[in-house]
Design an enzyme around this catalytic site. Structure first.
Site, PDB file in Angstrom:
ATOM      1  N   PHE A   1       2.241   8.427  -1.360  1.00  0.00           N
ATOM      2  CA  PHE A   1       1.472   7.204  -1.126  1.00  0.00           C
ATOM      3  C   PHE A   1      -0.018   7.438  -1.327  1.00  0.00           C
ATOM      4  CE2 PHE A   1       5.034   6.750   2.138  1.00  0.00           C
ATOM      5  CZ  PHE A   1       5.883   6.228   1.192  1.00  0.00           C
TER       6      PHE A   1
ATOM      7  N   TRP B   1       0.832  -1.202   0.000  1.00  0.00           N
ATOM      8  CA  TRP B   1       0.000   0.000   0.000  1.00  0.00           C
ATOM      9  C   TRP B   1       0.869   1.255   0.000  1.00  0.00           C
ATOM     10  CZ3 TRP B   1      -0.172   3.840   3.782  1.00  0.00           C
ATOM     11  CH2 TRP B   1      -1.179   4.791   3.630  1.00  0.00           C
ATOM     12  N   HIS B   2       2.030   1.191   0.654  1.00  0.00           N
ATOM     13  CA  HIS B   2       2.879   2.377   0.732  1.00  0.00           C
ATOM     14  C   HIS B   2       3.489   2.736  -0.615  1.00  0.00           C
ATOM     15  CE1 HIS B   2       2.672   1.913   5.124  1.00  0.00           C
ATOM     16  NE2 HIS B   2       3.106   3.146   5.185  1.00  0.00           N
ATOM     17  N   GLY B   3       3.734   1.788  -1.463  1.00  0.00           N
ATOM     18  CA  GLY B   3       4.328   2.121  -2.745  1.00  0.00           C
ATOM     19  C   GLY B   3       4.460   0.923  -3.651  1.00  0.00           C
TER      20      GLY B   3
END
Length: 488
Positions: free
Chosen positions: A488, A329-331
């Site tokens: 993000f 989800w962060h990247g």
């Protein structure tokens, strides 16, 4: 429109003034309009396209929630439709090139020709945060924890509320939408200068933390991580410590500025940090770090997977899946996935240690030091541009060859790291002190009241003082950059 810019302060000032001058029935529509103006000001002309996209996305989920209320027997298919379609949108915008690159790597390894084309999609600002908000709302309606709001304008304003829109905290309907129903914590009839001043105070605190600590550390951290092969044992550890403090101060600063902006309009955003680097174990760390994300992953992913109610192997599996997806989800990079899996490994090892009571072997101070360094090792994967860069940095960190060459940036970074550890334990105390300092007079109607903490003169003096401080910070800042979590 960066928070630490003149244009944002002017935008916020105009919005707050108009907000309190308008009749109550027009205030939520004003917030919605201001939020879309704020959003569409980013990277034109793409912002002009993605602004309507957020509106349509909000309308889509609002209609799905009404459909759940209208046809309760179809609640589960509606939930599956909403969540799957939203994840498909996220996958297209954020992960299409990542999936294509991974496919090319696999085919090249197998000896086949790779696909040459790329999607080159412009990532909509804050798409991950808006997706989390929308999915949690629909799940809460499905569970019966929330009822569809009767006003779409109010719901759309909750989704797009500009202080938290870009990088959180991830607010649920129970935390913000219900405040919109009550028009915030105070209305025009009991307007509070104390709340306004407290909001300015939090905003300025965040601005100082961003410009004086996070952005100054970023100069050395960026240089070190851009050339990991040139680092020594000492410089690589300083760069890792520096990034650990940079990302905390950067994100904590954004949260404080978002909370301050919301407070000026009478709304309270939840806390997102609680002295995370004083955590005694990794589970405690995730209770203190990015708390709104931790709660979201726990309530909407980890517990539905079975949580810790399963066998120990299945519990460890649930932790790996939850944190691995949290990393993704962060990247859109394997370094984020590895960082997430590393967090899952640490959480599993902690549960294992608790089960066999091995956690009692480390005393309090030692456990804090150990937890911080385990977190720092994970930050290397989070910050490194590639997996190979991360491995080079970690190999250097565990090759104790002392070769200290002090540069100006390195000296500044060491000084900030030392000062951070002096003041970090006092963080919670200063937050409580700030609340207490502005608690008096919050329900009084006019600043002229005798018991009110701030007279008109003192409010004006504070305003002039904060303006001067804002000007000083912006003009003397060594560098100004976007917040880390904006990507993000």
């Amino acid at each position: 429109m960066l928070f630490c810019s003149w244009i944002y302060v002017l935008f916020l000032l105009v919005t707050v003034i108009i907000y309190w001058r308008l009749p109550e029935r027009f205030r939520i529509p004003l917030i919605l309009l201001a939020s879309y103006v704020f959003y569409m000001s980013w990277s034109p002309p793409y912002g002009l396209i993605y602004g309507p996209f957020i509106f349509l996305d909000s309308l889509y989920f609002y209609l799905l929630s009404l459909a759940m209320l209208r046809w309760p027997r179809l609640k589960k298919p509606i939930l599956v439709l909403g969540v799957s379609s939203e994840l498909c949108v996220l996958a297209y915008f954020k992960y299409a090139d990542f999936f294509l690159g991974t496919y090319n790597d696999i085919t090249a390894w197998m000896g086949f020709l790779p696909v040459e084309s790329r999607f080159d999609i412009i990532l909509p600002l804050a798409i991950s945060f808006t997706n989390f908000i929308l999915i949690s709302y629909l799940v809460d309606v499905y569970r019966g924890d929330e009822k569809p709001d009767p006003s779409f304008i109010r719901f759309a304003a909750y989704v797009a509320f500009f202080p938290h829109l870009i990088a959180g905290p991830i607010v649920r309907a129970s935390e913000l939408l219900h405040q919109f129903e009550r028009r915030g914590s105070f209305s025009r009839d009991n307007f509070s200068w104390a709340q306004i001043v407290r909001g300015i105070h939090k905003f300025m605190f965040g601005l100082g933390l961003k410009l004086i600590v996070a952005d100054v550390l970023a100069v050395y951290v960026n240089t070190a991580f851009s050339n990991p092969g040139a680092q020594t044992f000492f410089s690589s550890w300083v760069a890792t410590y520096g990034f650990a403090i940079q990302i905390f101060c950067d994100f904590f600063a954004y949260t404080a500025m978002a909370q301050g902006s919301a407070l000026m309009m009478g709304f309270t955003l939840p806390e997102n940090f609680d002295s995370p680097y004083l955590a005694r174990n990794i589970t405690d760390f995730w209770r203190r770090w990015h708390m709104s994300l931790s709660r979201w992953l726990r309530d909407y992913l980890y517990i539905p997977l079975g949580g810790s109610r399963c066998s120990r192997p299945r519990t460890y599996f649930n932790l790996f899946v939850t944190m691995g997806l949290g990393g993704l989800w962060h990247g859109a990079s394997w370094t984020f996935v590895i960082w997430g899996l590393y967090q899952g490994l640490l959480l599993s090892l902690h549960k294992f240690a608790v089960h066999f009571k091995l956690n009692r072997l480390a005393p309090g101070v030692l456990s804090v030091i150990l937890t911080f360094h385990l977190v720092c090792i994970g930050w290397v994967f989070f910050r490194a541009e590639t997996f190979s860069d991360a491995i080079v940095m970690i190999r250097t960190m565990f090759s104790p060859v002392f070769d200290i060459t002090l540069t100006e940036e390195l000296a500044y970074s060491i000084m900030i790291i030392v000062l951070f550890w002096i003041f970090h334990p006092l963080g919670k105390y200063f937050v409580q002190l700030s609340k207490a300092a502005f608690a008096s007079g919050t329900s009084l109607p006019r600043p002229q009241a005798a018991a009110f903490a701030f007279s008109r003169i003192s409010v004006m003096a504070l305003g002039v003082g904060y303006f001067a401080l804002f000007y000083l910070l912006l003009t003397t800042a060594m560098t100004k950059s976007e917040f880390i979590y904006f990507q993000f």
